[in-house]
Motif scaffolding. Structure first.
Motif, PDB file in Angstrom:
ATOM      1  N   LEU A  47       0.835  -1.207   0.000  1.00 29.15           N
ATOM      2  CA  LEU A  47       0.000   0.000   0.000  1.00 29.15           C
ATOM      3  C   LEU A  47       0.867   1.254   0.000  1.00 29.15           C
ATOM      4  O   LEU A  47       0.587   2.216  -0.706  1.00 29.15           O
ATOM      5  CB  LEU A  47      -0.920   0.012   1.224  1.00 29.15           C
ATOM      6  N   LYS A  48       1.918   1.238   0.789  1.00 32.16           N
ATOM      7  CA  LYS A  48       2.819   2.383   0.872  1.00 32.16           C
ATOM      8  C   LYS A  48       3.472   2.627  -0.486  1.00 32.16           C
ATOM      9  O   LYS A  48       3.506   3.755  -0.972  1.00 32.16           O
ATOM     10  CB  LYS A  48       3.869   2.107   1.939  1.00 32.16           C
ATOM     11  N   GLU A  49       3.970   1.582  -1.128  1.00 31.20           N
ATOM     12  CA  GLU A  49       4.607   1.704  -2.430  1.00 31.20           C
ATOM     13  C   GLU A  49       3.596   2.169  -3.480  1.00 31.20           C
ATOM     14  O   GLU A  49       3.909   3.009  -4.321  1.00 31.20           O
ATOM     15  CB  GLU A  49       5.224   0.361  -2.849  1.00 31.20           C
ATOM     16  N   PHE A  50       2.372   1.639  -3.419  1.00 31.87           N
ATOM     17  CA  PHE A  50       1.348   2.024  -4.372  1.00 31.87           C
ATOM     18  C   PHE A  50       1.026   3.505  -4.239  1.00 31.87           C
ATOM     19  O   PHE A  50       0.928   4.209  -5.240  1.00 31.87           O
ATOM     20  CB  PHE A  50       0.074   1.188  -4.156  1.00 31.87           C
ATOM     21  N   MET A  51       0.890   3.996  -3.001  1.00 34.40           N
ATOM     22  CA  MET A  51       0.598   5.418  -2.781  1.00 34.40           C
ATOM     23  C   MET A  51       1.754   6.277  -3.274  1.00 34.40           C
ATOM     24  O   MET A  51       1.545   7.333  -3.869  1.00 34.40           O
ATOM     25  CB  MET A  51       0.311   5.689  -1.301  1.00 34.40           C
ATOM     26  N   SER A  52       2.996   5.845  -3.046  1.00 35.01           N
ATOM     27  CA  SER A  52       4.155   6.596  -3.518  1.00 35.01           C
ATOM     28  C   SER A  52       4.170   6.659  -5.033  1.00 35.01           C
ATOM     29  O   SER A  52       4.394   7.720  -5.623  1.00 35.01           O
ATOM     30  CB  SER A  52       5.443   5.959  -3.009  1.00 35.01           C
ATOM     31  N   LEU A  53       3.930   5.519  -5.691  1.00 36.67           N
ATOM     32  CA  LEU A  53       3.915   5.500  -7.149  1.00 36.67           C
ATOM     33  C   LEU A  53       2.785   6.356  -7.702  1.00 36.67           C
ATOM     34  O   LEU A  53       2.958   7.073  -8.682  1.00 36.67           O
ATOM     35  CB  LEU A  53       3.777   4.067  -7.659  1.00 36.67           C
ATOM     36  N   LEU A  54       1.625   6.277  -7.064  1.00 37.89           N
ATOM     37  CA  LEU A  54       0.482   7.081  -7.489  1.00 37.89           C
ATOM     38  C   LEU A  54       0.793   8.558  -7.359  1.00 37.89           C
ATOM     39  O   LEU A  54       0.516   9.346  -8.260  1.00 37.89           O
ATOM     40  CB  LEU A  54      -0.759   6.715  -6.663  1.00 37.89           C
ATOM     41  N   LEU A  55       1.401   8.943  -6.259  1.00 36.24           N
ATOM     42  CA  LEU A  55       1.760  10.340  -6.028  1.00 36.24           C
ATOM     43  C   LEU A  55       2.776  10.801  -7.059  1.00 36.24           C
ATOM     44  O   LEU A  55       2.624  11.876  -7.647  1.00 36.24           O
ATOM     45  CB  LEU A  55       2.315  10.501  -4.608  1.00 36.24           C
ATOM     46  N   GLN A 114      -1.816  12.836   3.336  1.00 35.08           N
ATOM     47  CA  GLN A 114      -2.430  11.515   3.488  1.00 35.08           C
ATOM     48  C   GLN A 114      -1.364  10.431   3.593  1.00 35.08           C
ATOM     49  O   GLN A 114      -1.503   9.494   4.384  1.00 35.08           O
ATOM     50  CB  GLN A 114      -3.350  11.220   2.302  1.00 35.08           C
ATOM     51  N   ARG A 115      -0.285  10.571   2.815  1.00 39.61           N
ATOM     52  CA  ARG A 115       0.800   9.596   2.899  1.00 39.61           C
ATOM     53  C   ARG A 115       1.417   9.615   4.292  1.00 39.61           C
ATOM     54  O   ARG A 115       1.696   8.572   4.876  1.00 39.61           O
ATOM     55  CB  ARG A 115       1.862   9.897   1.840  1.00 39.61           C
ATOM     56  N   ASP A 116       1.600  10.827   4.859  1.00 34.91           N
ATOM     57  CA  ASP A 116       2.143  10.934   6.217  1.00 34.91           C
ATOM     58  C   ASP A 116       1.200  10.287   7.231  1.00 34.91           C
ATOM     59  O   ASP A 116       1.649   9.593   8.148  1.00 34.91           O
ATOM     60  CB  ASP A 116       2.391  12.401   6.585  1.00 34.91           C
ATOM     61  N   HIS A 117      -0.106  10.509   7.066  1.00 29.96           N
ATOM     62  CA  HIS A 117      -1.080   9.884   7.973  1.00 29.96           C
ATOM     63  C   HIS A 117      -1.011   8.361   7.866  1.00 29.96           C
ATOM     64  O   HIS A 117      -1.063   7.653   8.877  1.00 29.96           O
ATOM     65  CB  HIS A 117      -2.509  10.349   7.655  1.00 29.96           C
TER      66      HIS A 117
END
Length: 172
Positions: free
Chosen positions: A20-28, A114-117
């Motif tokens: 999930l963390k990697e997906f959010m980073s890639l999306l961002l 949101q990533r920080d949260h």
């Protein structure tokens, strides 16, 4: 639940959280690249339009100088009015482009928040799971100790009964 097993230790679905963390980073990152490409494209289009517009204004002024007042000023004024309207349209487009860029920056900052949260939530979840793992091992030690104590108690009772029986037989 795939990531959690019901064996002796409670395992954390770290693969899922990491995914999930990697997906959010890639999306961002993808969104940042997309917004920046769009902004560059809009700027390039605006620069082209502005250069064409300046060229048209210069050509209109040169025509107006060449024609002079022989044909009358109405044709020249109409050209300048059209050019002024086009220039105002370009200004409005530029403002809209800047507003869109500001909106994109605000959206990206919200994604970052949101990533920080999510990172904080992940840390808390891992802390809870680590605490549960420690509690699980402590509970297993206590249960094992209770089983051993129970066997010692029953063995002591049996030993006491045997000793009493032997003493009773010896006295008779």
């Amino acid at each position: 639940m795939e990531g959690v097993s019901r064996s002796d230790d409670l395992q954390c679905p770290t693969g899922l959280i990491f995914c999930l963390k990697e997906f959010m980073s890639l999306l961002l990152l993808r969104k940042v690249e997309q917004v920046s490409e769009e902004a560059e494209s809009f700027r390039a289009s605006l620069d082209k339009y502005m250069s064409r517009h300046q060229k048209r204004i210069q050509e209109a002024q040169e025509r107006a100088e060449l024609l002079g007042r022989a044909n009358g000023d109405t044709h020249v004024l109409r050209i300048f009015d059209e050019e002024a309207q086009a220039m105002e349209s370009v200004r409005r487009s530029s403002r809209l482009l800047e507003d869109s860029f500001a909106t994109g920056v605000a959206i990206l900052s919200k994604y970052s928040e949101q990533r920080d949260h999510l990172k904080r939530a992940q840390r808390k979840a891992l802390d809870v799971l680590n605490t549960l793992g420690l509690s699980n091992s402590l509970l297993r030690i206590i249960e094992r100790r209770n089983r051993v104590d129970k066997w010692i108690k029953y063995a002591g009772m049996l030993f006491s009964v045997i000793i009493l029986f032997i003493f009773w037989r010896w006295t008779r």
